[in-house]
Scaffold this motif. Structure first.
Motif, PDB file in Angstrom:
ATOM      1  N   THR A  90       0.829  -1.210   0.000  1.00 18.96           N
ATOM      2  CA  THR A  90       0.000   0.000   0.000  1.00 18.96           C
ATOM      3  C   THR A  90       0.860   1.255   0.000  1.00 18.96           C
ATOM      4  O   THR A  90       1.587   1.509   0.964  1.00 18.96           O
ATOM      5  CB  THR A  90      -0.899   0.023   1.260  1.00 18.96           C
ATOM      6  OG1 THR A  90      -1.615  -1.204   1.313  1.00 18.96           O
ATOM      7  CG2 THR A  90      -1.875   1.178   1.238  1.00 18.96           C
ATOM      8  N   PRO A  91       0.761   2.061  -1.066  1.00 17.57           N
ATOM      9  CA  PRO A  91       1.450   3.355  -1.054  1.00 17.57           C
ATOM     10  C   PRO A  91       0.629   4.358  -0.260  1.00 17.57           C
ATOM     11  O   PRO A  91      -0.600   4.379  -0.364  1.00 17.57           O
ATOM     12  CB  PRO A  91       1.478   3.744  -2.539  1.00 17.57           C
ATOM     13  CG  PRO A  91       0.277   3.073  -3.130  1.00 17.57           C
ATOM     14  CD  PRO A  91       0.025   1.815  -2.322  1.00 17.57           C
ATOM     15  N   LEU A  92       1.280   5.156   0.552  1.00 18.62           N
ATOM     16  CA  LEU A  92       0.593   6.212   1.305  1.00 18.62           C
ATOM     17  C   LEU A  92       1.048   7.540   0.708  1.00 18.62           C
ATOM     18  O   LEU A  92       2.171   7.987   0.960  1.00 18.62           O
ATOM     19  CB  LEU A  92       0.957   6.115   2.793  1.00 18.62           C
ATOM     20  CG  LEU A  92       0.666   4.759   3.462  1.00 18.62           C
ATOM     21  CD1 LEU A  92       1.286   4.690   4.857  1.00 18.62           C
ATOM     22  CD2 LEU A  92      -0.833   4.499   3.528  1.00 18.62           C
ATOM     23  N   VAL A  93       0.191   8.107  -0.123  1.00 15.41           N
ATOM     24  CA  VAL A  93       0.599   9.324  -0.829  1.00 15.41           C
ATOM     25  C   VAL A  93       0.501  10.536   0.095  1.00 15.41           C
ATOM     26  O   VAL A  93      -0.287  10.551   1.040  1.00 15.41           O
ATOM     27  CB  VAL A  93      -0.227   9.562  -2.120  1.00 15.41           C
ATOM     28  CG1 VAL A  93       0.167   8.577  -3.194  1.00 15.41           C
ATOM     29  CG2 VAL A  93      -1.722   9.498  -1.834  1.00 15.41           C
ATOM     30  N   THR A  94       1.314  11.532  -0.195  1.00 16.24           N
ATOM     31  CA  THR A  94       1.422  12.712   0.669  1.00 16.24           C
ATOM     32  C   THR A  94       1.234  13.979  -0.165  1.00 16.24           C
ATOM     33  O   THR A  94       1.320  13.944  -1.392  1.00 16.24           O
ATOM     34  CB  THR A  94       2.808  12.759   1.338  1.00 16.24           C
ATOM     35  OG1 THR A  94       3.809  12.702   0.308  1.00 16.24           O
ATOM     36  CG2 THR A  94       3.010  11.589   2.278  1.00 16.24           C
ATOM     37  N   LEU A  95       1.030  15.073   0.557  1.00 17.36           N
ATOM     38  CA  LEU A  95       0.861  16.374  -0.091  1.00 17.36           C
ATOM     39  C   LEU A  95       2.153  17.171   0.020  1.00 17.36           C
ATOM     40  O   LEU A  95       2.846  17.089   1.031  1.00 17.36           O
ATOM     41  CB  LEU A  95      -0.232  17.130   0.677  1.00 17.36           C
ATOM     42  CG  LEU A  95      -1.263  17.885  -0.109  1.00 17.36           C
ATOM     43  CD1 LEU A  95      -2.014  16.943  -1.047  1.00 17.36           C
ATOM     44  CD2 LEU A  95      -2.255  18.542   0.851  1.00 17.36           C
ATOM     45  N   TYR A  96       2.443  17.941  -0.999  1.00 20.82           N
ATOM     46  CA  TYR A  96       3.630  18.807  -1.027  1.00 20.82           C
ATOM     47  C   TYR A  96       3.177  20.212  -0.639  1.00 20.82           C
ATOM     48  O   TYR A  96       2.325  20.792  -1.321  1.00 20.82           O
ATOM     49  CB  TYR A  96       4.175  18.762  -2.449  1.00 20.82           C
ATOM     50  CG  TYR A  96       5.438  19.516  -2.739  1.00 20.82           C
ATOM     51  CD1 TYR A  96       6.607  18.824  -3.068  1.00 20.82           C
ATOM     52  CD2 TYR A  96       5.468  20.904  -2.757  1.00 20.82           C
ATOM     53  CE1 TYR A  96       7.767  19.520  -3.377  1.00 20.82           C
ATOM     54  CE2 TYR A  96       6.622  21.589  -3.062  1.00 20.82           C
ATOM     55  CZ  TYR A  96       7.766  20.895  -3.372  1.00 20.82           C
ATOM     56  OH  TYR A  96       8.920  21.572  -3.691  1.00 20.82           O
TER      57      TYR A  96
END
Ligand code: NCD
Ligand code: ZN
Length: 344
Positions: A70-76
């Motif tokens: 599972t990739p846990l995407v993040t905000l920039y």
């Protein structure tokens, strides 16, 4: 010890990059990790919920068959990020946002110029339970590259934590005794990730006897006393420290260049390298906490249920990894021995 079985680990800091290279980077991580925090420093960066979900989808399209990685995407975070964007992203399942001081590292030109203007964004993150992940280096031209982490802590991090005591903060890829001591002295809402390279190497390894571009990453490797402090921190078993590879591939020609890129591609042997490190430290009993428990607990996520087994068996990291477009990446620790192998 000939074999060690631990809960499946997670990587709390990884750069998968984008498009065709995802086939390589996602499989390399999925081989060993249950979840990885996917860094948002793409071009253009992942600045809102829509871009984050689209990136998550592209990563998942490259997940090996049968894998539940599972990739846990993040905000920039940028100068233009709004509290509403934070809340929207959190509603879409984004767990964390990354603060890059503008110009601090690879693809950070859209980063934040004035951290003092981020107060309302940090407050929104605190309110909706989004973690703040920090590249902790100042970028002032007059601050020596080896001091940039320490100065960031004094100039910015202390203030952020003081103003937002309940905000969960991860100081990413720490490289100094100053950072380790600082994190130890903070509340349980502050933690840090550590890379294999900063635990294995110091600046002599980078610079003595010829410059080693594949050891060049940011924050840059520091003197050996800092390396020793980081090793002591992970060997202590403190739950404030957890695994974050900062695996950051660049093409071979861009690393072996007159102006080489920063980043080490460690995913092909990350858990094996960490196992070597903990064995050297006489702290194999602390590996599972560092690799598989502390990060999940800090993020408020369940620990993985699966297990992995590492076997004490020496192997050599290949010299090159071939990627689409006739490109080559030199993996971290290329042509060197690794003492443990992940049992498939
Ligand atoms: C990272 C990259 O290449 O994206 N490089 C690095 O040296 N660590 C960015 C980062 O995490 O600083
Ligand atoms: Zn990184």
């Amino acid at each position: 010890m000939k074999e060690i079985t631990i809960t499946k680990p997670d990587d709390w800091h990884a750069h998968f990059r984008d498009h065709e290279i995802l086939a390589e980077t996602v499989s390399a991580s999925a081989r060993q990790f249950g979840r990885s925090i996917a860094m948002p420093n793409l071009t253009p960066p992942v600045v809102n919920a829509e871009l984050a979900k689209a990136y998550e989808k592209r990563i998942l399209e490259h997940r090996p068959k049968g894998s539940d990685f599972t990739p846990l995407v993040t905000l920039y975070l940028t100068n233009a990020t709004t509290p509403a964007q934070i809340k929207e992203a959190r509603d879409h399942g984004v767990l964390a946002a990354k603060l890059y001081p503008a110009g601090a590292t690879t693809n950070s030109s859209n980063g934040v110029n004035d951290i003092s203007k981020m107060e309302s964004v940090f407050t929104a993150m605190d309110e909706c339970g989004m973690l703040l992940l920090i590249h902790g280096e100042v970028t002032d031209g007059d601050i020596d590259i080896f001091d940039r982490e320490k100065v960031f802590i004094e100039k910015y991090l202390q203030g952020i934590i003081h103003k937002h005591p309940t905000l969960k903060v991860v100081l990413e890829h720490i490289t100094t005794k100053d950072a380790a001591d600082f994190v130890i002295g903070c509340s349980d809402n502050v933690a840090a990730t550590l890379t294999p390279q900063h635990l294995m190497l110091n600046r002599n390894d980078l610079l003595v006897g010829g410059i080693k571009p594949h050891y060049y990453c940011l924050p840059i490797l520091k003197r050996n006393t800092h390396q020793e402090a980081l090793r002591k921190a992970v060997a202590s078993g403190s739950s404030k420290f957890f695994l974050g590879t900062d695996s950051a591939p660049h093409m071979k020609d861009q690393k072996e260049s007159a102006c080489g890129c920063a980043g080490c591609y460690s995913a092909p042997a990350a858990i094996e390298l960490y196992t070597d490190i903990f064995e050297e430290l006489g702290a194999l009993d602390k590996l599972e906490g560092f690799a598989s428990h502390h990060g999940a607990d800090f993020y408020g996520l369940p620990r993985n249920k699966e297990k992995i087994t590492l076997v004490k068996e020496s192997w050599t990291m290949p010299s090159e990894v071939h990627v689409p477009g006739n490109n080559v990446i030199v993996p971290f620790w290329a042509d060197q021995k690794i003492g443990w192998r992940l049992k498939s």
